[in-house]
Design a protein around this motif. Structure first.
Motif, PDB file in Angstrom:
ATOM      1  N   HIS A  41       0.679  -1.189   0.055  1.00 43.17           N
ATOM      2  CA  HIS A  41      -0.060  -0.121   0.045  1.00 43.17           C
ATOM      3  C   HIS A  41       0.801   1.237   0.041  1.00 43.17           C
ATOM      4  N   THR A  42       0.199   2.469  -0.323  1.00 42.77           N
ATOM      5  CA  THR A  42       0.828   3.866  -0.361  1.00 42.77           C
ATOM      6  C   THR A  42       0.912   4.185   1.057  1.00 42.77           C
ATOM      7  N   TYR A  43       0.013   3.745   1.893  1.00 42.27           N
ATOM      8  CA  TYR A  43      -0.253   4.465   3.049  1.00 42.27           C
ATOM      9  C   TYR A  43       0.149   3.573   4.184  1.00 42.27           C
ATOM     10  N   LEU A  68     -10.545  -7.670  -4.279  1.00 46.08           N
ATOM     11  CA  LEU A  68      -9.554  -8.197  -5.165  1.00 46.08           C
ATOM     12  C   LEU A  68      -9.548  -7.464  -6.513  1.00 46.08           C
ATOM     13  N   ASP A  69     -10.647  -7.337  -7.001  1.00 51.86           N
ATOM     14  CA  ASP A  69     -10.595  -6.581  -8.149  1.00 51.86           C
ATOM     15  C   ASP A  69     -10.078  -5.213  -8.089  1.00 51.86           C
ATOM     16  N   GLU A  70     -10.653  -4.477  -7.101  1.00 50.90           N
ATOM     17  CA  GLU A  70      -9.934  -3.134  -6.763  1.00 50.90           C
ATOM     18  C   GLU A  70      -8.527  -2.964  -6.650  1.00 50.90           C
ATOM     19  N   GLU A  71      -7.846  -3.930  -5.680  1.00 42.91           N
ATOM     20  CA  GLU A  71      -6.599  -3.752  -5.388  1.00 42.91           C
ATOM     21  C   GLU A  71      -5.491  -4.696  -6.367  1.00 42.91           C
ATOM     22  N   ALA A  72      -6.039  -5.649  -7.018  1.00 44.12           N
ATOM     23  CA  ALA A  72      -5.011  -6.545  -7.631  1.00 44.12           C
ATOM     24  C   ALA A  72      -5.725  -6.871  -9.102  1.00 44.12           C
ATOM     25  N   GLY A  73      -6.799  -6.436  -9.468  1.00 42.82           N
ATOM     26  CA  GLY A  73      -7.174  -6.925 -10.710  1.00 42.82           C
ATOM     27  C   GLY A  73      -7.569  -8.291 -10.802  1.00 42.82           C
ATOM     28  N   VAL A  74      -8.029  -9.000  -9.749  1.00 41.51           N
ATOM     29  CA  VAL A  74      -8.206 -10.325  -9.695  1.00 41.51           C
ATOM     30  C   VAL A  74      -9.773 -10.406  -9.757  1.00 41.51           C
ATOM     31  N   GLU A  75     -10.059 -11.638 -10.587  1.00 41.91           N
ATOM     32  CA  GLU A  75     -11.543 -11.818 -10.672  1.00 41.91           C
ATOM     33  C   GLU A  75     -11.503 -13.395 -10.163  1.00 41.91           C
ATOM     34  N   PHE A 100      -9.711 -15.723   3.247  1.00 44.13           N
ATOM     35  CA  PHE A 100     -10.177 -16.683   2.334  1.00 44.13           C
ATOM     36  C   PHE A 100      -8.782 -17.015   1.619  1.00 44.13           C
ATOM     37  N   VAL A 101      -8.679 -18.344   1.004  1.00 46.94           N
ATOM     38  CA  VAL A 101      -7.805 -18.902   0.414  1.00 46.94           C
ATOM     39  C   VAL A 101      -8.512 -19.150  -1.186  1.00 46.94           C
ATOM     40  N   VAL A 102      -7.737 -18.446  -1.903  1.00 44.55           N
ATOM     41  CA  VAL A 102      -8.289 -18.257  -3.632  1.00 44.55           C
ATOM     42  C   VAL A 102      -7.392 -19.104  -4.298  1.00 44.55           C
ATOM     43  N   ARG A 103      -7.743 -19.947  -5.019  1.00 45.88           N
ATOM     44  CA  ARG A 103      -7.071 -20.727  -6.061  1.00 45.88           C
ATOM     45  C   ARG A 103      -7.374 -20.606  -7.210  1.00 45.88           C
ATOM     46  N   GLU A 104      -8.712 -20.176  -7.518  1.00 40.76           N
ATOM     47  CA  GLU A 104      -9.244 -20.135  -8.985  1.00 40.76           C
ATOM     48  C   GLU A 104      -9.732 -18.902  -9.321  1.00 40.76           C
ATOM     49  N   PHE A 105      -8.903 -18.288 -10.003  1.00 36.79           N
ATOM     50  CA  PHE A 105      -8.888 -16.797 -10.401  1.00 36.79           C
ATOM     51  C   PHE A 105      -8.390 -16.488 -11.621  1.00 36.79           C
ATOM     52  N   VAL A 106      -8.559 -15.544 -12.189  1.00 31.18           N
ATOM     53  CA  VAL A 106      -7.719 -14.792 -13.289  1.00 31.18           C
ATOM     54  C   VAL A 106      -7.362 -13.552 -13.076  1.00 31.18           C
ATOM     55  N   GLN A 107      -6.383 -12.920 -13.618  1.00 35.06           N
ATOM     56  CA  GLN A 107      -5.989 -11.412 -13.641  1.00 35.06           C
ATOM     57  C   GLN A 107      -5.821 -11.179 -14.915  1.00 35.06           C
ATOM     58  N   PRO A 108      -6.902 -10.558 -15.639  1.00 30.81           N
ATOM     59  CA  PRO A 108      -7.072 -10.147 -17.035  1.00 30.81           C
ATOM     60  C   PRO A 108      -5.817  -9.154 -17.501  1.00 30.81           C
ATOM     61  N   VAL A 109      -5.764  -8.308 -16.631  1.00 33.42           N
ATOM     62  CA  VAL A 109      -4.874  -7.113 -16.806  1.00 33.42           C
ATOM     63  C   VAL A 109      -3.993  -6.843 -15.352  1.00 33.42           C
ATOM     64  N   ALA A 110      -2.965  -7.008 -15.427  1.00 33.73           N
ATOM     65  CA  ALA A 110      -1.998  -6.410 -14.057  1.00 33.73           C
ATOM     66  C   ALA A 110      -2.374  -5.112 -13.953  1.00 33.73           C
ATOM     67  N   PRO A 111      -2.903  -4.742 -12.773  1.00 34.77           N
ATOM     68  CA  PRO A 111      -3.041  -3.389 -12.397  1.00 34.77           C
ATOM     69  C   PRO A 111      -1.869  -2.493 -12.140  1.00 34.77           C
ATOM     70  N   VAL A 112      -1.989  -1.256 -12.609  1.00 34.33           N
ATOM     71  CA  VAL A 112      -0.914  -0.330 -12.603  1.00 34.33           C
ATOM     72  C   VAL A 112      -0.991   0.394 -11.214  1.00 34.33           C
ATOM     73  N   PRO A 113       0.078   0.888 -10.663  1.00 32.78           N
ATOM     74  CA  PRO A 113      -0.060   1.640  -9.466  1.00 32.78           C
ATOM     75  C   PRO A 113      -0.995   2.805  -9.184  1.00 32.78           C
ATOM     76  N   THR A 114      -1.576   2.970  -8.004  1.00 35.45           N
ATOM     77  CA  THR A 114      -2.801   3.916  -7.908  1.00 35.45           C
ATOM     78  C   THR A 114      -2.274   4.632  -6.813  1.00 35.45           C
ATOM     79  N   ARG A 115      -3.036   5.389  -6.286  1.00 36.32           N
ATOM     80  CA  ARG A 115      -3.143   6.416  -4.972  1.00 36.32           C
ATOM     81  C   ARG A 115      -3.037   5.390  -3.718  1.00 36.32           C
TER      82      ARG A 115
END
Length: 153
Positions: A41-43, A68-75, A100-115
């Motif tokens: 995180h930045t903060y 997960l979507d907002e922070e890591a682009g994970v669906e 939660f343990v997450v093993r089934e996911f996709v990350q269509p686009v790697a997120p770029v840094p945000t605030r």
């Protein structure tokens, strides 16, 4: 950075005064190679699992999916497994984290840094980045090594 840290502290003080109980949802995301997704995180210092607060009227799984979507682009592509609910009273009394343990996911686009998120990455267990917080290391030992599950984050 100091400005964002001050805002985070003010928000935490507000939450302490207005809520008797807070709940966060975090995901230990493990890819097919056994690497874990961590964010910085930045903060606040250190590397953490992605996740965040559960809002009033929001289901825990809905909060996890959103964070997960907002922070890591994970669906999510399959159901995550609730691993445990931990007290996080170091932050403030009444704080809890659902992991939660997450093993089934996709990350269509790697997120770029945000605030909010400075960087993220998938890391092998034996190559975690410097600054990975102790609770993340402890949870990985519980999940991957069968270490006894703690009640405390």
């Amino acid at each position: 950075m100091a400005h964002r840290t001050a805002i985070a502290r003010m928000m935490q003080a507000y939450w302490r005064m207005t809520r008797s109980l807070t709940l966060g949802a975090q995901g230990c995301i493990l890819d097919g190679e056994g690497r874990v997704l961590l964010i910085r995180h930045t903060y606040r210092p250190g590397w953490h699992f992605p996740g965040g607060g559960v809002e009033r009227g929001e289901a825990t799984l809905t909060a996890l999916t959103r964070e997960l979507d907002e922070e890591a682009g994970v669906e999510l592509t399959g159901p995550p497994r609730l691993f445990g609910i931990y007290t996080n009273f170091r932050v403030f009394p009444g704080d809890h984290i659902a992991l939660f343990v997450v093993r089934e996911f996709v990350q269509p686009v790697a997120p770029v840094p945000t605030r909010e998120i400075a960087e993220h990455g998938f890391f092998a267990r034996d190559r975690l980045p410097e600054g990975t917080i102790t609770p993340v290391r402890s949870r990985l030992a519980e999940i991957l090594d069968g270490k006894a599950v703690s009640a405390t984050w």
